[in-house]
Design a protein around this motif. Structure first.
Motif, short mmCIF file in Angstrom:
data_model
loop_
_atom_site.label_atom_id
_atom_site.label_comp_id
_atom_site.label_asym_id
_atom_site.label_seq_id
_atom_site.Cartn_x
_atom_site.Cartn_y
_atom_site.Cartn_z
N THR A 174 0.83 -1.21 0.00
CA THR A 174 0.00 0.00 0.00
C THR A 174 0.86 1.25 0.00
O THR A 174 0.62 2.19 -0.77
N LEU A 175 1.87 1.29 0.85
CA LEU A 175 2.73 2.48 0.92
C LEU A 175 3.42 2.73 -0.40
O LEU A 175 3.51 3.88 -0.86
N ALA A 176 3.90 1.67 -1.04
CA ALA A 176 4.59 1.83 -2.32
C ALA A 176 3.66 2.40 -3.38
O ALA A 176 4.03 3.30 -4.13
N ARG A 177 2.45 1.88 -3.43
CA ARG A 177 1.52 2.31 -4.49
C ARG A 177 0.91 3.67 -4.21
O ARG A 177 0.43 4.35 -5.12
N GLN A 178 0.92 4.05 -2.94
CA GLN A 178 0.38 5.36 -2.56
C GLN A 178 1.45 6.45 -2.54
O GLN A 178 1.20 7.56 -2.08
N PHE A 179 2.65 6.13 -3.00
CA PHE A 179 3.77 7.07 -2.98
C PHE A 179 4.12 7.51 -1.57
O PHE A 179 4.54 8.66 -1.35
N LEU A 180 3.95 6.61 -0.61
CA LEU A 180 4.25 6.92 0.79
C LEU A 180 5.52 6.23 1.28
O LEU A 180 5.95 6.48 2.41
N LEU A 181 6.11 5.39 0.45
CA LEU A 181 7.45 4.86 0.76
C LEU A 181 8.51 5.84 0.28
O LEU A 181 9.49 6.10 0.96
N ASP A 182 8.31 6.34 -0.92
CA ASP A 182 9.20 7.34 -1.51
C ASP A 182 8.33 8.38 -2.19
O ASP A 182 7.44 8.03 -2.97
N ARG A 183 8.61 9.65 -1.92
CA ARG A 183 7.90 10.68 -2.67
C ARG A 183 8.23 10.54 -4.15
O ARG A 183 9.32 10.13 -4.53
N THR A 184 7.29 10.91 -4.98
CA THR A 184 7.43 10.73 -6.42
C THR A 184 7.68 12.06 -7.12
O THR A 184 7.26 13.12 -6.64
N GLY A 185 8.34 11.96 -8.25
CA GLY A 185 8.49 13.13 -9.11
C GLY A 185 7.38 13.25 -10.14
O GLY A 185 7.38 14.16 -10.95
N THR A 186 6.42 12.33 -10.10
CA THR A 186 5.26 12.39 -11.00
C THR A 186 4.50 13.70 -10.76
O THR A 186 4.28 14.09 -9.62
N PRO A 187 4.10 14.39 -11.81
CA PRO A 187 3.32 15.62 -11.61
C PRO A 187 2.07 15.36 -10.78
O PRO A 187 1.51 14.25 -10.80
N ALA A 188 1.63 16.38 -10.06
CA ALA A 188 0.49 16.22 -9.15
C ALA A 188 -0.74 15.68 -9.86
O ALA A 188 -1.47 14.85 -9.30
N VAL A 189 -1.00 16.12 -11.09
CA VAL A 189 -2.19 15.63 -11.79
C VAL A 189 -2.07 14.13 -12.05
O VAL A 189 -3.06 13.39 -11.99
N GLY A 190 -0.86 13.65 -12.31
CA GLY A 190 -0.66 12.22 -12.49
C GLY A 190 -0.85 11.45 -11.21
O GLY A 190 -1.33 10.31 -11.22
N VAL A 191 -0.47 12.05 -10.08
CA VAL A 191 -0.67 11.40 -8.79
C VAL A 191 -2.16 11.31 -8.47
O VAL A 191 -2.65 10.27 -8.01
N VAL A 192 -2.90 12.39 -8.70
CA VAL A 192 -4.34 12.36 -8.48
C VAL A 192 -4.98 11.26 -9.33
O VAL A 192 -5.84 10.50 -8.88
N ALA A 193 -4.54 11.14 -10.57
CA ALA A 193 -5.07 10.10 -11.44
C ALA A 193 -4.70 8.71 -10.93
O ALA A 193 -5.55 7.82 -10.86
N HIS A 194 -3.43 8.51 -10.57
CA HIS A 194 -3.01 7.20 -10.09
C HIS A 194 -3.78 6.78 -8.84
O HIS A 194 -4.16 5.61 -8.71
N LEU A 195 -4.02 7.72 -7.95
CA LEU A 195 -4.74 7.42 -6.70
C LEU A 195 -6.24 7.23 -6.93
O LEU A 195 -6.97 6.95 -5.99
N CYS A 196 -6.70 7.36 -8.16
CA CYS A 196 -8.13 7.29 -8.48
C CYS A 196 -8.89 8.38 -7.74
O CYS A 196 -10.04 8.21 -7.33
N GLY A 197 -8.24 9.51 -7.57
CA GLY A 197 -8.85 10.63 -6.85
C GLY A 197 -8.45 10.66 -5.40
O GLY A 197 -7.90 9.69 -4.85
N MET A 198 -8.73 11.78 -4.76
CA MET A 198 -8.43 11.98 -3.34
C MET A 198 -9.70 12.48 -2.65
O MET A 198 -10.35 13.41 -3.15
N GLN A 199 -10.03 11.88 -1.54
CA GLN A 199 -11.22 12.33 -0.81
C GLN A 199 -11.00 13.77 -0.36
O GLN A 199 -9.93 14.11 0.15
N ALA A 200 -12.02 14.60 -0.56
CA ALA A 200 -11.78 16.04 -0.42
C ALA A 200 -12.98 16.81 0.12
O ALA A 200 -13.17 17.98 -0.22
N GLN A 201 -13.79 16.15 0.97
CA GLN A 201 -14.90 16.94 1.51
C GLN A 201 -14.40 18.05 2.43
O GLN A 201 -15.08 19.06 2.61
#
Length: 375
Positions: free
Chosen positions: A13-40
């Protein structure tokens, strides 16, 4: 069949959530990879992205929102999610029945006699002029036709169920306390929401399964259901099963996964990470034991922000003035306390616009950011 330990699942989970290592992927790509972020809670995605993206700056997300590359929409579990424009359009029709049903199940008596399709048509006609409207303004425009139901119930059925809507900026911008103004999703993006394909193999559902596993797997079907809120995914799972590999967890549950997705060694070191309220790294599962102890399971549901130590929830945190106040849930070692203070100081600087942070006039503080770590 290979059995994956709780620790192994946590590291995956940590690896796929970019929580083991921060990623250089642009933020829009991270939002897409995460299938969105809960944001209420509108400001929380900033922390979620800061913890995952190297050198993340708030103006990046602001630009994505105002540039209409990401949107704030009711989607998974009928909660507000920050998703890419492409995903919002592709997934909205697949979530339509669930969104309607969840509102109607809450307000069944109050909305008796209201035809959801007629309400959708009336609301769409009101919004056809392209002008954004608050919930109150939208309800006022249709209330003459439906004077009986409570306005809150009618409004939630419109914006949270029958009409694909988006919450417009400045809601969700860095430091903004703006209220909700709604527009139609198609009007804001200039593209129509495609109809749901009449295909029993559920092609949209298949995409959701693959995308979910890429960001959250290995996972059980119950985890997938808990994440998206959709009950009718068996056909999609069946259609993609031959593409997947199968494991078991220590309780004997069947876990599905993509063959080439990362599954790090369980002993891979995990850095301290601070998560925002309602982060899907926790809420994206029915069985959350891979990342949080059962006794603390409800913390994230209650909106507590948490810190991960050695890959598991070990503290809660909040910002008090310019200080990050961290309350451990277990005894931390000296090395763990040092790591929590170091990461917490960096987050506090980011959130308050201090040295090492990302700036932001709405949240600047006159004193240096610090960390208060309880015993």
């Amino acid at each position: 069949m290979t059995v994956l330990t709780t620790r192994a699942l946590g590291r995956a989970t940590l690896a796929r959530q970019f929580l083991l290592d921060r990623t250089g992927t642009p933020a829009v790509g991270v939002v897409a990879h995460l299938c969105g972020m809960q944001a209420q809670e509108p400001q929380e995605p900033f922390t979620g992205l800061w913890s995952r993206v190297r050198d993340f700056r708030p103006e990046t997300l602001d630009g994505l929102l105002t540039g209409r590359e990401v949107v704030r929409v009711p989607l998974m579990r009928r909660t507000i999610h920050l998703v890419t424009a492409d995903d919002a359009l592709a997934w909205r029709a697949r979530h339509d029945a669930m969104l309607r049903q969840k509102v109607l199940s809450v307000y069944r008596a109050e909305l008796a006699g209201v035809d959801p399709d007629e309400l959708a048509a009336a609301a769409h006609a009101v919004m056809a002029d392209g002008e954004p409207r608050t919930l109150a303004e939208l309800v006022e425009a249709v209330s003459g036709r439906w004077p009986g139901p409570p306005r809150r119930a009618l409004g939630e059925l419109i914006v949270g169920g029958v009409l694909p809507t988006v919450q417009l900026p400045p809601r969700g911008l860095w430091g903004s306390r703006a209220g909700v103004r709604n527009a139609t999703l198609s009007g804001w993006l200039g593209r129509e929401v495609p109809p749901l394909p009449e295909d029993p193999t559920d092609p949209v559902g298949q995409t959701l399964v693959r995308r979910y596993l890429a960001a959250y797997g290995p996972a059980a079907s119950a985890d997938l259901r808990a994440w998206c809120g959709l009950a009718g995914l068996p056909a999609a799972v069946k259609a993609v099963r031959d593409e997947l590999v199968v494991f078991r967890d220590e309780r004997g549950r069947e876990l599905l996964d993509l063959p080439d997705a990362p599954r790090p060694d369980p002993d891979t070191p995990a850095p301290v990470r601070f998560l925002p309220a309602f982060d899907n790294a926790i809420l994206g599962y029915h069985d959350r034991s891979r990342i949080i102890d059962h006794d603390h399971r409800l913390l994230s549901v209650a909106g507590e922000r948490v810190a991960l130590v050695d890959g598991r929830v070990a503290a809660t945190w909040t910002l008090r003035g310019s200080d990050l106040v961290v309350t451990p849930l277990r005894r931390l070692s000296r090395a763990e306390r040092t790591a929590v203070k170091d990461e917490g100081a960096a987050l506090a600087a980011f959130l308050t616009g201090g040295a090492g942070g990302a700036g932001g006039d709405a949240v600047t503080s006159p004193k240096p950011a610090g960390v208060i770590l309880g015993s």
